[in-house]
Enzyme design. Sequence first.
Site, PDB file in Angstrom:
ATOM      1  N   SER A   1       0.806  -1.179   0.199  1.00  0.00           N
ATOM      2  CA  SER A   1       0.145   0.130   0.015  1.00  0.00           C
ATOM      3  C   SER A   1       0.946   1.348  -0.063  1.00  0.00           C
ATOM      4  O   SER A   1       1.833   1.314   0.616  1.00  0.00           O
ATOM      5  CB  SER A   1      -0.894   0.017   1.112  1.00  0.00           C
TER       6      SER A   1
ATOM      7  N   GLU B   1      -3.439 -14.670  -0.272  1.00  0.00           N
ATOM      8  CA  GLU B   1      -3.548 -13.939   0.694  1.00  0.00           C
ATOM      9  C   GLU B   1      -5.400 -13.944   0.957  1.00  0.00           C
ATOM     10  O   GLU B   1      -5.899 -14.091   2.117  1.00  0.00           O
ATOM     11  CB  GLU B   1      -3.507 -12.343   0.695  1.00  0.00           C
TER      12      GLU B   1
END
Length: 377
Positions: free
Chosen positions: A128, A243
Amino acid sequence: MDLDLDERTLAFRDEARAWLAANVPAEPLKSFDTAEGFAQHREWECRLADARWSVVSWPREFGGRDASLLEWVLFEEEYYAAGAPLRVNQNGIFMLAPTLFSHGTEEQQRRILPKMARSEEVWAQAWSEPEAGSDIAALRSTATRCDGGWRVSGQKTWSSRATFADRAFGLFRSDPDSVRHKGLIYLMVDLRAEGVTVRPIPQLDGEPGFAEIFFDDVFVPDQDVIGAPGEGWRVAMTTANNERGLSLRSPGRFLAAADRLVSLWHDAGRPAHTADRVADAWIGARAYQLYTLGTVTRLSDGAELGPESSVNKLFWSHLDVALHETALDILGPDAELRGAWSDGWLFSLAGPIYGGTDQIQRSIVAERLLGLPKGAR
Ligand SMILES: Cc1cc2nc3c(=O)[nH]c(=O)nc-3n(C[C@H](O)[C@H](O)[C@H](O)COP(=O)(O)OP(=O)(O)OC[C@H]3O[C@@H](n4cnc5c(N)ncnc54)[C@H](O)[C@@H]3O)c2cc1C
């Protein structure tokens, strides 16, 4: 899938159960968001690795047991049922490792995986950025070619456990003229390298569970590039599908929590107004277990994880919130005093955000699984 376990699988499960019963610390470890807790968790990971329970599904040469995916699912169920500590190196073990198995070189696997299995190197995910969360393809951190490697500059944020971690994996723009998903490179970076600044971000409880990472002309050698430069997005999809789809949140976590919820409900005198929700959570955890066994069967038959991982992620994140909200309703005003349930509830609220928000998962399901038209961007 045949749900009658054969002798070998039953023996594997019994061995895991016995080892965990004898070795899980009697007192819970301190939070791995603190320096002391982080060190305690590293020690625990070493103990797991010494007994070859750290990465059961990996090949033996890297510290595993060559266990099947079914055995891995069963091991995880035992692990959570025994109340064993959360895995401090989960980003490494459950996200980077599958990426290295699919895209890494032999040299990378030999150099990185054994240290990861023992948590001698704990990994952070540096994806991110301030302007690139849901829209990760908007990332701006750069990697510029230099002699023997790449020079990296830019900023990442919300990196879990980066405050105390050793290394990070992330995506950088290697072609300055490229846009969106093209021209990206997937790199592994030493968080102690010259030019790296890790700035902790305190959470509500004051502990530095996250960090921002600043890269100022940091040298990354060629040996730490995963896949071909420019192909970073394709490599990253392996990480993201893991994930969301299988390894990060195995059913064991929710089965154990659902069983604890049922006990809590009995101990509280079976409050009728919560009965339906307790039953729903228990059924949800079992439904997730069965769905996962289906995924394991497909993967064992050679399939790969794809966009259906998003369905999975939506399911477990909402199950976790519902389960903890029900526990708090049963406890009533006492919830504040029962730390584990209220801590679990606070963390469950992050489930619909990390690993890609609900809205993003729903768009993936709509467009890529259901074939609905793309929404406005
Ligand atoms: C507990 C936790 C741990 C995390 N750990 C890590 C980590 O280790 N490493 C890491 O790199 N990151 C980590 N993150 C960050 C996480 O991946 C991002 O928060 C997430 O991807 C959302 O990005 P954002 O915060 O920039 O929100 P934004 O992308 O700004 O989104 C804000 C809101 O707008 C919505 N939205 C945005 N775009 C669209 C769209 N196209 N269509 C519909 N709705 C849209 C989102 O769904 C959301 O509701 C973590 C986050 C949390 C909460």
